[in-house]
Design a protein around this motif. Sequence first.
Motif, PDB file in Angstrom:
ATOM      1  N   GLY B  21       2.576 -25.187 -11.716  1.00  0.00           N
ATOM      2  CA  GLY B  21       3.223 -25.997 -10.953  1.00  0.00           C
ATOM      3  C   GLY B  21       4.486 -26.808 -11.603  1.00  0.00           C
ATOM      4  N   LEU B  22       4.161 -27.063 -12.544  1.00  0.00           N
ATOM      5  CA  LEU B  22       5.250 -27.968 -13.626  1.00  0.00           C
ATOM      6  C   LEU B  22       6.344 -26.984 -13.919  1.00  0.00           C
ATOM      7  CD1 LEU B  22       6.097 -30.219 -15.435  1.00  0.00           C
ATOM      8  CD2 LEU B  22       5.317 -28.719 -17.322  1.00  0.00           C
ATOM      9  N   ARG B  25       8.523 -26.491 -10.461  1.00  0.00           N
ATOM     10  CA  ARG B  25       9.237 -27.576  -9.778  1.00  0.00           C
ATOM     11  C   ARG B  25      10.299 -27.929 -10.838  1.00  0.00           C
ATOM     12  NH1 ARG B  25       4.579 -30.250 -10.949  1.00  0.00           N
ATOM     13  NH2 ARG B  25       4.594 -31.948 -12.407  1.00  0.00           N
ATOM     14  N   ARG B  26      10.222 -27.603 -12.003  1.00  0.00           N
ATOM     15  CA  ARG B  26      11.365 -28.101 -12.950  1.00  0.00           C
ATOM     16  C   ARG B  26      12.168 -26.892 -12.956  1.00  0.00           C
ATOM     17  NH1 ARG B  26      11.748 -33.399 -14.191  1.00  0.00           N
ATOM     18  NH2 ARG B  26       9.441 -34.479 -14.047  1.00  0.00           N
TER      19      ARG B  26
END
Lengths: 561, 159
Positions: B21-22, B25-26
């Motif tokens: 997820g990190l 989203r980045r």
Amino acid sequence: MKGSEIIIESLKAAGVDTIFGLPGGMVIPLYDALYDSDLRHILVRHEQGAAHMADGYARATGRTGVCVATSGPGATNLVTGIANAYMDSTPMIAITGQARSDLIGTDAFQEADITGITEPIVKHSYLIKRTEDIPRVFKEAFYIASTGRPGPVVIDIPSDMQLEDIGYKPAGRLNLPGYKPTLKGNMKQIRSAATAIAAAERPVIYAGGGVITAGAEKELLALAKLMKIPVTTTLMGLGAFPENNDLSLGMLGMHGTGYANYAVTHCDLLLGVGARFDDRVTGKIATFARGAKKIHIDMDPAEISKNVPIDIPIVGDARDVLGGIVAELRKLKRRPKQTAAWMDQVIAWKQKHPLHYKDFKGSIMPQYVIEEINRISKSDAILCTDVGQHQMWSCLFYTHIKPRHFISSGGLGTMGFGFPAAIGAKVGRPDKIVIDIAGDGSFQMNIQELATAVCYDIPVVVCILNNGFLGMVRQWQELFWNKRYSDTVISCQPDFAAVAEAYGALGMTITDKKDVSDAIRTAIKARRPAVLDFHVRAEENVFPMVPAGKSIDEMIGGHRT
Amino acid sequence: MKHTLSVLVENKPGVLARIAGLFSRRGFNIDSLAVGITEDPDVSRMTITVDAAEHPIEQVTKQLHKLINVIKITDLDPERTVARELSLVKVSTDAKTRGEVMQIAEIFRARILDVGKKSLTIEVTGTTGKIEALEQLLRPHGVVEIVRTGRVAIERGGK
């Protein structure tokens, strides 16, 4: 002891005395345990209100705020509040009920994967799988939420874990191998920073919310006074430095003061502390403080050089690092460079480009309402805001002198935040006058919490700057979209005073400038929830303004040039 | 430039989702990802290959560090690292071509795992370069399916 009772014990062990929430099927056991406990529970009317109240409570007190919701829609109603707390680094615990553990993953009634949904907007989260983990999880959660760069932590608890009867064993020692916030700044970096500050001729300090989190306002004031450095703050940093001090430049950025933006643009040293070089502050990145050596003090290493390259990074607690820099500067043998000429320049900018607005006869100017609130409260109220024009006027026309006295949604920009946040702030600081500045648009986003304020007799004063518009968007439409006011005209509006009265609060409508102060005084003295509906000049704009993508010294309006 | 990050994480549910997820989203791209437990059963290792052309590797590692379950991150120095991938390749063969494919496999020290009427399955281990070279040679024969692991890597011992 049942899991639900262990939750209560764990909350008490963390020093909690007040929580905000609303029950539902999957937290009935928890609410049953609450029934016998001495924890104060504030029943809200919508879970979003609970999250913002916990947020406002945390910001006003510095303690961790706690909100509770049931599974599924209860939990998803918290999401905006959790995102808001994440963006503004508020310590918060959100407890949610979850479907029975054997039903998880089956699309059970009111099942929502809340740890999954909130994964990008939490500092950490837990889905409890064993009742005996409850004490440990709560201890870790409070520690994580409140230390380092604070943030929200979600704890999702299936209903059967709340019911299971096991022995209560308090949590043991914390074991978080992957979480070790750096508190102490590196001495070598602190020395380099001190040397750079001493060598600067045109220094500026740019302070953010991290200064307030760290409780570093004394150290900040000491540094500014010692070296005669002007200080500008971000929206989140308002109150970190007293604006009645000559060294204060007020807020910088998109709606910053002319003198703050000019000073930052022309400085030769910029000391950022507890701030994150957000786009609303920097404007066009390439020209932001272009000639300045940049020092950045932050708790969160990931913020350093994220948006703007930094010359001297210092990871650590703002209080520790600023204190260290002051100590180093006091030790320096060489006389530091004098900033007198620079201060003269700053004063000249202040005189040439003061904040001002034109008074229109027959209208209540929204800025005037803020000025009156400032005068009557002697700049000592806790001021909460929603998001939009009224928020920016609250930043600019109120004298912010104390930390934890300005509570506003900075990062996420959440309309509907201010009123529940004000309720939370008043619960945490019943000794303070708490005023919520709202817009007629945003107030309606959590207007239902009037019931909460009245029911628990939480005397918050709501001041609506009612211009009949979604004002900030209207302002953009006026300036950049050919005055095409697409859906920003609120043509259908309730009588806010009557709504307030219907809920049992004090309601007043103010249409004449001469009634403004009396209304504010009456509402404060009433010591019960009050809504003041100020009909202000409709098409008033927030100035100065840096248009999107421009350098921050390219302001339009509101400052004499 | 490709970086290989060796990330030690607590062996807990949801850790992989947090890391994935990190990255998404980045806006960081994962080239490959391999996960397995380590000598300590409470700790897992993720070997993540990322292209640092678009995002500075420093931002990636700093953001990863913020995840509570991430214990340690090492940006492996290619000079001091041994890296391997494993690939299973199913190639179409018939009686005529089988011999040639087996010869190619032998040159690459690959193993024949399965022989069918119309295909041969080969297991090859090595650097990304070696695996790609083998695939190139097999392609003219008709590659039916390729299954590749992510890259795993370990620092060399002291000399």
